[in-house]
Design an enzyme around this catalytic site. Sequence first.
Site, PDB file in Angstrom:
ATOM      1  CB  CYS A   1     -42.991  25.104 -17.530  1.00  0.00           C
ATOM      2  SG  CYS A   1     -42.123  26.387 -16.249  1.00  0.00           S
TER       3      CYS A   1
ATOM      4  N   GLY B   1     -33.939  29.193 -13.752  1.00  0.00           N
ATOM      5  CA  GLY B   1     -33.090  30.342 -14.040  1.00  0.00           C
ATOM      6  C   GLY B   1     -33.790  31.646 -14.457  1.00  0.00           C
TER       7      GLY B   1
ATOM      8  CG  ASN C   1     -45.297  23.998  -4.608  1.00  0.00           C
ATOM      9  OD1 ASN C   1     -45.082  23.497  -3.557  1.00  0.00           O
ATOM     10  ND2 ASN C   1     -45.579  24.086  -5.829  1.00  0.00           N
TER      11      ASN C   1
ATOM     12  CB  CYS D   1     -37.121  30.266  -5.861  1.00  0.00           C
ATOM     13  SG  CYS D   1     -36.920  29.707  -7.387  1.00  0.00           S
TER      14      CYS D   1
ATOM     15  CB  CYS E   1     -36.247  34.297  -5.081  1.00  0.00           C
ATOM     16  SG  CYS E   1     -36.097  35.722  -6.639  1.00  0.00           S
TER      17      CYS E   1
ATOM     18  CG  HIS F   1     -43.152  37.269  -6.042  1.00  0.00           C
ATOM     19  ND1 HIS F   1     -44.213  36.685  -6.707  1.00  0.00           N
ATOM     20  CD2 HIS F   1     -42.061  36.344  -6.579  1.00  0.00           C
ATOM     21  CE1 HIS F   1     -43.864  35.676  -7.441  1.00  0.00           C
ATOM     22  NE2 HIS F   1     -42.319  35.685  -7.464  1.00  0.00           N
TER      23      HIS F   1
ATOM     24  CD  GLU G   1     -36.482  20.754 -11.403  1.00  0.00           C
ATOM     25  OE1 GLU G   1     -37.522  21.587 -11.271  1.00  0.00           O
ATOM     26  OE2 GLU G   1     -35.993  20.350 -10.398  1.00  0.00           O
TER      27      GLU G   1
ATOM     28  CB  SER H   1     -41.665  34.418 -16.133  1.00  0.00           C
ATOM     29  OG  SER H   1     -41.782  34.983 -14.796  1.00  0.00           O
TER      30      SER H   1
ATOM     31  CB  CYS I   1     -39.126  26.902  -9.665  1.00  0.00           C
ATOM     32  SG  CYS I   1     -37.763  27.838 -10.812  1.00  0.00           S
TER      33      CYS I   1
ATOM     34  CB  CYS J   1     -31.544  30.828 -10.701  1.00  0.00           C
ATOM     35  SG  CYS J   1     -32.150  32.622 -11.013  1.00  0.00           S
TER      36      CYS J   1
HETATM   37  N1  SAH Z   1     -36.766  33.949 -12.873  1.00  0.00           N
HETATM   38  C1  SAH Z   1     -38.169  34.020 -13.616  1.00  0.00           C
HETATM   39  C2  SAH Z   1     -38.734  32.933 -14.200  1.00  0.00           C
HETATM   40  C3  SAH Z   1     -38.655  31.574 -13.417  1.00  0.00           C
HETATM   41  S1  SAH Z   1     -39.692  31.361 -11.882  1.00  0.00           S
HETATM   42  C4  SAH Z   1     -38.956  34.880 -12.624  1.00  0.00           C
HETATM   43  O1  SAH Z   1     -38.618  35.155 -11.447  1.00  0.00           O
HETATM   44  O2  SAH Z   1     -39.934  35.130 -13.064  1.00  0.00           O
HETATM   45  C5  SAH Z   1     -41.136  31.374 -12.374  1.00  0.00           C
HETATM   46  C6  SAH Z   1     -41.807  31.977 -11.487  1.00  0.00           C
HETATM   47  O3  SAH Z   1     -42.207  30.977 -10.214  1.00  0.00           O
HETATM   48  C7  SAH Z   1     -41.754  33.033 -10.747  1.00  0.00           C
HETATM   49  O4  SAH Z   1     -42.834  34.035 -10.507  1.00  0.00           O
HETATM   50  C8  SAH Z   1     -41.073  32.842  -9.345  1.00  0.00           C
HETATM   51  O5  SAH Z   1     -41.050  33.916  -8.324  1.00  0.00           O
HETATM   52  C9  SAH Z   1     -42.198  31.706  -9.007  1.00  0.00           C
HETATM   53  N2  SAH Z   1     -41.594  30.757  -7.922  1.00  0.00           N
HETATM   54  C10 SAH Z   1     -40.550  30.376  -7.465  1.00  0.00           C
HETATM   55  N3  SAH Z   1     -40.346  29.592  -6.342  1.00  0.00           N
HETATM   56  C11 SAH Z   1     -41.648  29.389  -6.069  1.00  0.00           C
HETATM   57  C12 SAH Z   1     -42.485  28.619  -5.055  1.00  0.00           C
HETATM   58  N4  SAH Z   1     -41.883  27.942  -4.440  1.00  0.00           N
HETATM   59  N5  SAH Z   1     -43.797  28.861  -5.027  1.00  0.00           N
HETATM   60  C13 SAH Z   1     -44.474  29.265  -5.870  1.00  0.00           C
HETATM   61  N6  SAH Z   1     -43.688  30.166  -6.826  1.00  0.00           N
HETATM   62  C14 SAH Z   1     -42.508  30.351  -6.902  1.00  0.00           C
END
Ligand code: SAH
Length: 342
Positions: free
Chosen positions: A103, A160, A291, A117, A114, A217, A90, A192, A332, A110
């Site tokens: 973006c 990723g 989100n 995510c 997390c 976080h 994406e 990031s 994401c 990935c």
């Molecule tokens: N892997 C890298 C970059 C990709 S994610 C990282 O972790 O930074 C980009 C950002 O979106 C990160 O801060 C991630 O924690 C956040 N993110 C992922 N899922 C999300 C969600 N459901 N709501 C809000 N932020 C989210």
Amino acid sequence: MELLGLFPEEIKEWLQSHGIPAFRGDQIFSWLHKHAVERFEQMTNVPGDVILRLQEAFGTPWPLELAARRRSLDGTEKYLFALKDQTTIETVYLPEEERQTVCLSTQVGCAMNCSFCATGQSGYVRNLSAAEIVTQVLWLEHQLRAFGKSITNVVYMGMGEPLANYGAVLRSAHLLNHPQGRNLGARRLTISTCGLVPQIRALANEELQVNLAVSLHAVTDADRSRIMPVNRRFPLQELLQACDYYTQQTNRRISYEYALIGGVNDSLAAAHRLRQLLQGRLCHVNLIPINPVGTERRPSMAKVAQFAKVLEEGRVPVSIRKERGTDIEAACGQLRQTQLQE
Ligand code: SAH
């Protein structure tokens, strides 16, 4: 080998080894990266026989094609691209008055897992190549050109973990920064990370000084490890030490991302602890109301504002991320997940 992942010198080597004059390498590089051509035939000052050789060797310049597209009411657009091996990634386009941000994804899936995510939930497939990373920008450039616009900012915040694909990500940043190509200033690039300590330290020593965003976080190891397994490998103190090293080496402000999840990390106690952790550090906090992709709950705006206020009172610079594209599953990995399910 992918042509779009090569610097001019490397293109020249390839050309020479195929009996083509080296100077064509500069032309080809700038057609691809500066003019964002979609087809080799569009390189009008390159002779037909050279174009034919490129077509034979590489097919078409771009290693991806559009598979789906969604447009949000707020102007945000999301693209699903199919790569040559039929895996998908994406890319999100975020237009604003003064700037156009893209973006980027850096991996198919990935491995970081997390809990909140969508990308992590569908697992890890593979790293993207530098060509696959830059083409996400070039594809958009090509579209925007028709409207007299171009990409001004790039954030490596799509699918990723960029620092787990360090070589290709760095190469892509150098390609985007290249004066004969797109020539995007390093300050317009933001990488990031979920907190890969050795790579943060390596990035601090790079010549190309891109912006660094760290996904924090949570403010205790117990909480962070629960939602971000990477914290078991690199706990908070080690992460913050690496961030301090990054600031020392580069003198650059780090952005800390903090996704607020109701009942998980949004208490006032957490806000105070975050303030304590970051006070005195050269940084900026981005608060992102979550989100939800599973059972997460988004805190009320009042709660988010209270959280921000605690940081402000401690003189920790903070902003609340404006929410965009929720109507098109812009979080994401969400669009890809929907497509995989279908
Ligand atoms: N892997 C890298 C970059 C990709 S994610 C990282 O972790 O930074 C980009 C950002 O979106 C990160 O801060 C991630 O924690 C956040 N993110 C992922 N899922 C999300 C969600 N459901 N709501 C809000 N932020 C989210």
